[in-house]
Design an enzyme around this catalytic site. Structure first.
Site, PDB file in Angstrom:
ATOM      1  N   SER A  15      -4.746   3.386 -30.606  1.00  0.00           N
ATOM      2  CA  SER A  15      -3.440   3.414 -31.288  1.00  0.00           C
ATOM      3  C   SER A  15      -3.374   2.364 -32.397  1.00  0.00           C
ATOM      4  O   SER A  15      -2.747   2.579 -33.436  1.00  0.00           O
ATOM      5  CB  SER A  15      -2.292   3.243 -30.294  1.00  0.00           C
ATOM      6  OG  SER A  15      -2.246   1.931 -29.790  1.00  0.00           O
ATOM      7  N   HIS A 112      -5.229  -9.221 -30.061  1.00  0.00           N
ATOM      8  CA  HIS A 112      -5.174  -9.545 -28.629  1.00  0.00           C
ATOM      9  C   HIS A 112      -3.727  -9.447 -28.157  1.00  0.00           C
ATOM     10  O   HIS A 112      -2.814  -9.936 -28.840  1.00  0.00           O
ATOM     11  CB  HIS A 112      -5.722 -10.953 -28.393  1.00  0.00           C
ATOM     12  CG  HIS A 112      -5.686 -11.354 -26.955  1.00  0.00           C
ATOM     13  ND1 HIS A 112      -6.607 -10.897 -26.037  1.00  0.00           N
ATOM     14  CD2 HIS A 112      -4.809 -12.124 -26.263  1.00  0.00           C
ATOM     15  CE1 HIS A 112      -6.310 -11.385 -24.843  1.00  0.00           C
ATOM     16  NE2 HIS A 112      -5.216 -12.126 -24.959  1.00  0.00           N
TER      17      HIS A 112
HETATM   18  C1  GAR Z   1      -4.374  -3.233 -27.355  1.00  0.00           C
HETATM   19  O1  GAR Z   1      -3.246  -3.639 -26.623  1.00  0.00           O
HETATM   20  C2  GAR Z   1      -5.201  -4.424 -27.779  1.00  0.00           C
HETATM   21  O2  GAR Z   1      -4.428  -5.541 -28.119  1.00  0.00           O
HETATM   22  C3  GAR Z   1      -5.996  -4.678 -26.536  1.00  0.00           C
HETATM   23  O3  GAR Z   1      -6.353  -3.408 -26.076  1.00  0.00           O
HETATM   24  C4  GAR Z   1      -5.348  -2.477 -26.452  1.00  0.00           C
HETATM   25  C5  GAR Z   1      -6.019  -1.330 -27.186  1.00  0.00           C
HETATM   26  O4  GAR Z   1      -5.096  -0.315 -27.423  1.00  0.00           O
HETATM   27  N1  GAR Z   1      -7.142  -5.485 -26.806  1.00  0.00           N
HETATM   28  C6  GAR Z   1      -7.658  -6.320 -25.915  1.00  0.00           C
HETATM   29  O5  GAR Z   1      -7.203  -6.464 -24.805  1.00  0.00           O
HETATM   30  C7  GAR Z   1      -8.867  -7.077 -26.405  1.00  0.00           C
HETATM   31  N2  GAR Z   1      -9.186  -8.131 -25.507  1.00  0.00           N
HETATM   32  P1  GAR Z   1      -5.403   0.790 -28.497  1.00  0.00           P
HETATM   33  O6  GAR Z   1      -6.784   1.352 -28.174  1.00  0.00           O
HETATM   34  O7  GAR Z   1      -4.326   1.807 -28.318  1.00  0.00           O
HETATM   35  O8  GAR Z   1      -5.384   0.149 -29.856  1.00  0.00           O
END
Ligand code: GAR
Length: 217
Positions: A15, A112
């Site tokens: 996302s 993060h």
């Molecule tokens: C997001 O919340 C990002 O901040 C987190 O993973 C999710 C990915 O969502 N990242 C971490 O935790 C990195 N340590 P997405 O695939 O929908 O962008």
């Protein structure tokens, strides 16, 4: 406008990647998403890239076992092959070795889901609720050797509300992530040391942005 060729590394639904693709589609962004690379062949974000007409690569970490350097060499080769100039980690869930970090020093940022330095690592929303914090949020930072320790580019905070669960809090933070990430990537690729304008306090919207572009390491 010359656009920096960005490679976005993902592991999942993508996302945050989508917000970067949407920013690019406006024609106003100083970056071009030139490659989406996933370590998981089943990552939903790969479909988002395909729909946007962006090239994709899969470097599955599993066949490499414990040989992280070889896994990263394969990723580096894909990035180089696509003439990538800058890397954005968008939900990329592998820890990178100092060798890979050094190759992209000053050219790699991460998002993060916490207000660093609070809650580095995993399960940030559950840990924030356990700690009883009233503000939680997200951070975009330069990637350094220490996990979630690099210089902060920007942060967006959201309130923790009574009755929040890790899921409701995660959803509120994610909306903040989607505003913060494209803005910080735009600043970072331009090497700008600018103060980012703050968001106004609105219900369910980020109420604070602490955005100074930290100098690249
Ligand atoms: C997001 O919340 C990002 O901040 C987190 O993973 C999710 C990915 O969502 N990242 C971490 O935790 C990195 N340590 P997405 O695939 O929908 O962008």
């Amino acid at each position: 406008m010359s656009r920096t060729r960005v490679g976005v590394l993902i592991s999942g639904r993508g996302s945050n990647l989508q917000t970067l693709l949407d920013a690019q589609a406006t024609g106003q962004a100083p970056f071009e998403i030139a490659l989406v690379l996933s370590n998981d062949p089943a990552a939903g974000g790969l479909d988002r890239a395909l729909r946007a007409g962006v090239e994709t690569a899969i470097v599955d970490h599993k066949p490499f076992g414990k040989n992280r350097a070889a896994f990263e060499d394969a990723m580096h080769a894909a990035l180089t092959e696509h003439a990538i100039e800058f890397v954005a980690l968008a939900g990329f869930m592998r820890v990178l070795t100092p060798g890979f970090v050094a190759r992209w020093a000053g050219r790699m940022i991460n998002i993060h889901p916490s207000l660093l330095p609070s809650f580095p690592g995993l399960h940030t929303h559950a840990r924030a609720l356990e700690a009883g914090v009233k503000l939680h949020g997200c951070t975009v930072h330069w990637v350094s050797d220490g996990v979630d320790e690099g210089a902060i580019i920007g942060q967006a905070a959201v309130p923790v509300k009574p009755g929040d669960t890790p899921d409701t809090l995660a959803a509120r933070v994610l909306r903040a992530e989607h505003q913060l990430f494209p803005m910080c990537l735009a600043l970072a690729v331009q090497g700008r040391s600018a103060q980012v304008r703050g968001f106004g306090p609105r219900d369910d919207a980020p109420l604070l942005l602490n955005g100074w572009l930290a100098d690249a390491p």
